[in-house]
Design a protein around this motif. Structure first.
Motif, short mmCIF file in Angstrom:
data_model
loop_
_atom_site.label_atom_id
_atom_site.label_comp_id
_atom_site.label_asym_id
_atom_site.label_seq_id
_atom_site.Cartn_x
_atom_site.Cartn_y
_atom_site.Cartn_z
N THR A 260 2.34 12.04 -9.80
CA THR A 260 1.74 13.37 -9.66
C THR A 260 2.80 14.45 -9.84
O THR A 260 2.55 15.48 -10.48
CB THR A 260 1.06 13.51 -8.29
N GLY B 156 1.97 6.89 -6.71
CA GLY B 156 1.01 7.97 -6.98
C GLY B 156 1.62 9.35 -6.79
O GLY B 156 1.37 10.26 -7.58
N ILE B 157 2.44 9.51 -5.74
CA ILE B 157 3.10 10.80 -5.50
C ILE B 157 4.07 11.13 -6.62
O ILE B 157 4.10 12.25 -7.14
CB ILE B 157 3.84 10.79 -4.14
N GLU C 294 0.84 -1.21 0.00
CA GLU C 294 0.00 0.00 0.00
C GLU C 294 0.87 1.25 0.00
O GLU C 294 0.57 2.23 -0.69
CB GLU C 294 -0.93 -0.01 1.22
N HIS C 295 1.95 1.22 0.77
CA HIS C 295 2.88 2.37 0.79
C HIS C 295 3.54 2.54 -0.57
O HIS C 295 3.69 3.67 -1.05
CB HIS C 295 3.94 2.15 1.87
N ASP C 296 3.93 1.42 -1.20
CA ASP C 296 4.55 1.50 -2.52
C ASP C 296 3.60 2.12 -3.53
O ASP C 296 4.01 2.98 -4.34
CB ASP C 296 4.95 0.10 -2.99
N ALA C 297 2.33 1.70 -3.50
CA ALA C 297 1.34 2.26 -4.43
C ALA C 297 1.14 3.75 -4.17
O ALA C 297 0.99 4.55 -5.11
CB ALA C 297 0.02 1.52 -4.28
N TYR C 298 1.15 4.12 -2.89
CA TYR C 298 1.00 5.55 -2.54
C TYR C 298 2.18 6.36 -3.08
O TYR C 298 1.99 7.44 -3.64
CB TYR C 298 0.92 5.68 -1.02
N MET C 299 3.39 5.84 -2.92
CA MET C 299 4.58 6.55 -3.39
C MET C 299 4.59 6.66 -4.92
O MET C 299 4.99 7.69 -5.48
CB MET C 299 5.84 5.83 -2.91
#
Length: 288
Positions: free
Chosen positions: A58, A54-55, A47-52
């Motif tokens: 962006t 995304g950042i 989940e953290h990897d997917a969030y990063m």
């Protein structure tokens, strides 16, 4: 008057420059995102990897939009450049070198910072990506603007432009043919066909080297001609540049049309390799 032989080698040298230029463009526009989504973040927390991811994506989006406003400044700066080597070639050479080094760094996790210090990584990523993007844009503007400086003869310019476009098309297609063989050859772990960080870094170094070599050949094999008709009679301010762009409705329609085209073609091009890796399950077939 230049001899037919010197004209021919000037065309070839310019085509080598555009060949390398589109090698770099394909690396950046199509294959960098594959690396970001498949290899950049590899902690135990998915989940953290997917969030990063995304950042990072962006940040790329924001910087690419910002480039729309930076490009007129770049073009105006190039237009005012005067050196013993010409107006455009210094930007082609410097832009190629800086962009290649920057992109090679971006094709790494910067020594494990993505896991050990994600915030520092994001700051460095944004800074290095901005540097890469600005210098690549400077090279892009310079290399395609220098055709009128290579010859005052319209027929010769048309021939040179044709050589340049052939070179650029071959560059973009060649990198598509070699991307996965190179990545998988240098990878220590094939990672389900997506390759690993070592393979992608090798790909970035090879592609950046080709782009830089093409720029060097262009610089050595072409000569910018001076003409009184091409001299600026008045200095154009940055305010004037934006005023001209906004008041030129024909240019704006072309820009809008190309924006829509660019969105479509890049979405398709980026999905292609994902399809071969994750749906067909055989990235090696992508070259064929």
């Amino acid at each position: 008057m230049a001899s037919p032989k010197s004209k021919f080698w000037s065309r070839i040298a310019y085509a080598c420059g555009t060949f390398g230029h589109d090698v770099f463009y394909a690396m950046l526009a199509m294959y960098f995102m594959i690396f970001v989504t498949s290899n950049l973040f590899h902690s135990d927390n998915h989940e953290h990897d997917a969030y990063m991811i995304g950042i990072v994506t962006t940040i790329i989006l924001v910087l690419r939009i910002a480039e729309l406003f930076i490009d007129p400044f770049i073009g105006n700066t190039i237009d005012k450049t005067k050196t013993r080597w010409g107006k455009f070639k210094p930007w082609v050479l410097v832009g190629a070198f800086v962009a290649a080094i920057s992109l090679a760094i971006l094709f790494t996790d910067m020594g494990g910072l993505t896991v050990s210090n994600p915030m520092l990584y994001l700051v460095l990523f944004a800074l290095i990506y901005l540097i890469m993007d600005v210098f690549y844009s400077a090279k892009d503007v310079a290399i395609w603007s220098m055709i009128p400086a290579l010859s005052f003869d319209s027929h010769e310019r048309e021939i040179t432009a044709t050589y340049a476009r052939i070179g650029s098309v071959f560059g973009a297609q060649m990198i598509t043919a070699i991307v996965m063989p190179v990545v998988l050859y240098f990878s220590l772990n094939e990672n389900g066909g997506a390759g690993d960080g070592t393979g992608w870094f090798a790909f970035a170094v090879i592609g950046g080297g080709i782009a830089t070599l093409g720029a060097v050949i262009l610089g050595l094999g072409t000569k910018e001609e001076t003409s009184a008709l091409r001299e600026n009679k008045t200095e154009t301010s940055f305010k004037d540049v934006f005023s001209v762009l906004l008041k030129n409705d024909q240019l704006l329609w072309v820009a809008i049309a190309y924006l829509i085209y660019g969105l479509g073609v890049n979405i398709i091009n980026n999905f292609n390799l994902y399809y071969f890796i994750y749906v067909l399950g055989d990235a090696k077939q992508f070259s064929f």
